[in-house]
Design an enzyme around this catalytic site. Sequence first.
Site, PDB file in Angstrom:
ATOM      1  N   CYS A  99       0.840  -1.210   0.000  1.00  0.00           N
ATOM      2  CA  CYS A  99       0.000   0.000   0.000  1.00  0.00           C
ATOM      3  C   CYS A  99       0.872   1.257   0.000  1.00  0.00           C
ATOM      4  CB  CYS A  99      -0.988  -0.034   1.170  1.00  0.00           C
ATOM      5  SG  CYS A  99      -2.380   1.122   0.962  1.00  0.00           S
ATOM      6  N   HIS A 189      -3.626  -5.276   0.520  1.00  0.00           N
ATOM      7  CA  HIS A 189      -3.091  -5.673   1.818  1.00  0.00           C
ATOM      8  C   HIS A 189      -3.159  -7.183   2.033  1.00  0.00           C
ATOM      9  CE1 HIS A 189      -2.476  -1.742   3.782  1.00  0.00           C
ATOM     10  NE2 HIS A 189      -3.494  -1.337   3.043  1.00  0.00           N
ATOM     11  N   GLU A 191      -1.624  -8.715   4.286  1.00  0.00           N
ATOM     12  CA  GLU A 191      -1.473  -8.930   5.736  1.00  0.00           C
ATOM     13  C   GLU A 191      -2.747  -8.636   6.527  1.00  0.00           C
ATOM     14  OE1 GLU A 191      -0.754  -4.483   5.597  1.00  0.00           O
ATOM     15  OE2 GLU A 191      -1.015  -6.194   4.258  1.00  0.00           O
TER      16      GLU A 191
END
Length: 248
Positions: A99, A189, A191
């Site tokens: 990001c 993302h 994660e």
Amino acid sequence: MSSRRFAVLKTGNGSEFVQKTYGGFDKMSENLLEEDGEEWVVYSVMDGDFSFENEIDTFAGFVITGSPADAHADDDWVLKLCEVLRVLNQKKKKVLGICFGHQVLARALGGKTGRSDVGWEIGLKQVHLDTELVSKVFNVQLPPTVNVLVSHRDQVSCVPPGALILGSSKKTKIEMFSIGDHVLGLQYHPEFFKDVVLDIIHNLLTTNMLDDGTANKAIQSVKENDPHQEQLKGLCKAFLKGPTIKEV
């Protein structure tokens, strides 16, 4: 060089919920990628900690986290980070940008980033991948379309010289790019978890940064589908820890 030592460059703090539940953006990135026998070290570059500069060659790879900060800003730490990323690129150190990390990588290496004309993109969306290029560069097989979790209002508008665009979507033409096999930028993302995105949506609503209609669509998108997190995790690990393949 240690093949088992990695650095997380922390560029932002998560909300109170994210900090308490997952330990923040830095810990989430570490948890995504860490395996037994590895050493992971966090450097809060947002607070001016660039002490890893004298140890660059001891690291096998670097991960730049997401952040609420602007990658196109001229804050001292952002400009310093750009300088360091150029050094890492010259050394061909493996760097994964997520990001904000994706955006600041593009800026540092000669591309462009900034506010998007489409406004906030948040929730769960589909990204279309160039599977042939992904396979050639990283030796990983991915489906042509993946579900990803997103939260951004900035995006890369121009990739750096020599970069390949590996993924795109309807509103974000550069969702994923690479340079050689040592730089990988992801606008999304890998994660994150669903509850993290829902928390961000709630916080944006309460601070009047997101309108009700956009928020409701984002919430619905998260509830209706699941992200391809395992596949994305596999890509990130293959990139960061895999052998040098070849340039395309």
